[in-house]
Design a protein around this motif. Sequence first.
Motif, PDB file in Angstrom:
ATOM      1  N   TRP A 314       7.889  -7.922  -2.115  1.00 14.95           N
ATOM      2  CA  TRP A 314       7.402  -6.575  -2.764  1.00 14.95           C
ATOM      3  C   TRP A 314       7.964  -5.315  -2.314  1.00 14.95           C
ATOM      4  N   ASN A 315       9.580  -5.352  -2.065  1.00 14.23           N
ATOM      5  CA  ASN A 315      10.156  -4.169  -1.633  1.00 14.23           C
ATOM      6  C   ASN A 315      10.070  -3.281  -2.845  1.00 14.23           C
ATOM      7  N   GLY A 316       9.877  -1.967  -2.596  1.00 13.96           N
ATOM      8  CA  GLY A 316       9.725  -0.662  -3.383  1.00 13.96           C
ATOM      9  C   GLY A 316       8.160  -0.133  -3.298  1.00 13.96           C
ATOM     10  N   ARG A 317       8.027   0.715  -4.055  1.00 13.95           N
ATOM     11  CA  ARG A 317       6.667   1.515  -3.808  1.00 13.95           C
ATOM     12  C   ARG A 317       5.434   0.838  -4.260  1.00 13.95           C
ATOM     13  N   TYR A 318       5.494  -0.002  -5.291  1.00 15.85           N
ATOM     14  CA  TYR A 318       4.161  -0.695  -5.632  1.00 15.85           C
ATOM     15  C   TYR A 318       3.964  -1.997  -4.988  1.00 15.85           C
ATOM     16  N   LYS A 319       3.018  -1.810  -4.063  1.00 21.55           N
ATOM     17  CA  LYS A 319       2.652  -2.981  -3.065  1.00 21.55           C
ATOM     18  C   LYS A 319       1.407  -3.697  -3.893  1.00 21.55           C
ATOM     19  N   PRO A 320       1.466  -4.947  -3.515  1.00 24.62           N
ATOM     20  CA  PRO A 320       0.351  -5.890  -4.124  1.00 24.62           C
ATOM     21  C   PRO A 320      -0.983  -5.524  -3.638  1.00 24.62           C
TER      22      PRO A 320
END
Length: 350
Positions: A314-320
Motif C-alpha cells: 500500500w505505498n502512497g498516501r492512503y494506508k489500509p
Amino acid sequence: ILPFVSVNQILLLLLVLTVCAILYNKVHQVPSALKNETVDLESPEEMEEEIPVVICAAAGRMGAAIAAISSIYSNTEANVLFYIVGLKTTIPHIRKWIENSKLKEIKFKVVEFNPMVLKGKIRQDASRPELLQPLNFVRFYLPLLIQKHEKVIYLDDDIIVQGDIQELYDTKLAPGHAAAFSDDCDLPSTHEMVRSVGMQNTYMGFLDYRKQAIRDLGISPSTCSFNPGVIVANMTEWKHQRITKQLEKWMQRNVEENLYSSTLGGGVATSPMLIVFHGKYSTINPMWHVRHLGWSPDTRYSEHFLQEAKLLHWNGRYKPWDYPSVHTDLWESWFIPDPSGKFKLTRPDS
C-alpha cells in the motif's frame, strides 16, 4: 623358579589389562552412540537456513508492522527471524504487543535505530513530512543493523505477504549485485494503475533533471524506476561496494543542491537508491511486489489479480489502517489488535 613365576605374573597382568580394555570400550560405547544419535537428530534443525526479515515499527503505524509480521509468519514453515527496528521511544510498545498476542511464538530481535546517523543528511521538505521519518532510511544501513547474515530481506511496513517468504528469499542475485528490486514497469495491471492515477514510474519522476549533477549521471530520464519497499540484499556485496557510504553521499548532495524532493516521486528514500543501484541490481518476481494499492482512495485492482499476488504493498498516501483506502479487507485479515489499545484502526463508523 623365580623367572618362571615372573613370566606367569607378566602374562596374567597382560590378560587383566586386555579384559579391562575390552570392558572400558564396552562401557563407553553406549554414551558415544547416544551422543552421535543426538547430533543426528538435531542436525536437520541446525542445517535449516534462517531467513532474516527486517521490518520497521514506527510510532503511529505499529499496527502495520504487526499485520505484516502476522501475514509472513502465517504463510510459511520457514525458519524466519524478524528484525524489528524502532526508535528508543517505540521499542517497549512493539515488544509488549508481540509478547501479549499470538505473535509471541515468533523468533524476533528488536533493534534500536539511532537517528543521529542522519544528522545533516536530510533536506527538510514540508510537502510530505511523513517521508522524512528516520525509520524510512533504515534500509540504507542494513549491514550496521544486521551483523551475521549473508542475505537479508527488507520490507516496508505497509505490506501484506500472501505467499511463502522462502520463495522471496530464494531470489537469485547476479554476481556483483548487492540487491534485488521490482521494476516499476513490470506488470500490465500495474501499468493501468499508473496511468489511471498519474503516478511516475521513470527516473524523471524522482530526480530533478534541471540540475547538472543529475544530468552528469548519464541516466536517461525515461529509464524505468524501481521500488525499494521490498529488497533482497547481499550483505557481503553491500559492504564491499560501500553502498551505505554511496547513499549517504547523495543524501548530503541533495541537502546542498536539492537534486530530488518529495514533491516529485514522493520518495526521498527512493531517489538515492535509484542513483546508486542504477544498472546494478537483480530483479524480484513482479508478483512478489504488487504495489500502488495506496495511491488512490477509489482505484482498485481486480480481485482475481490480487488473489494471485504474493505480496501486496500500500505505498502512497492512503494506508489500509486509515480511511479512506482500498482493499482494506485483505490487510485487516492479518491485523492483530493492540492489547494496550493505543493503536486503533480508522474506519468510517469509528
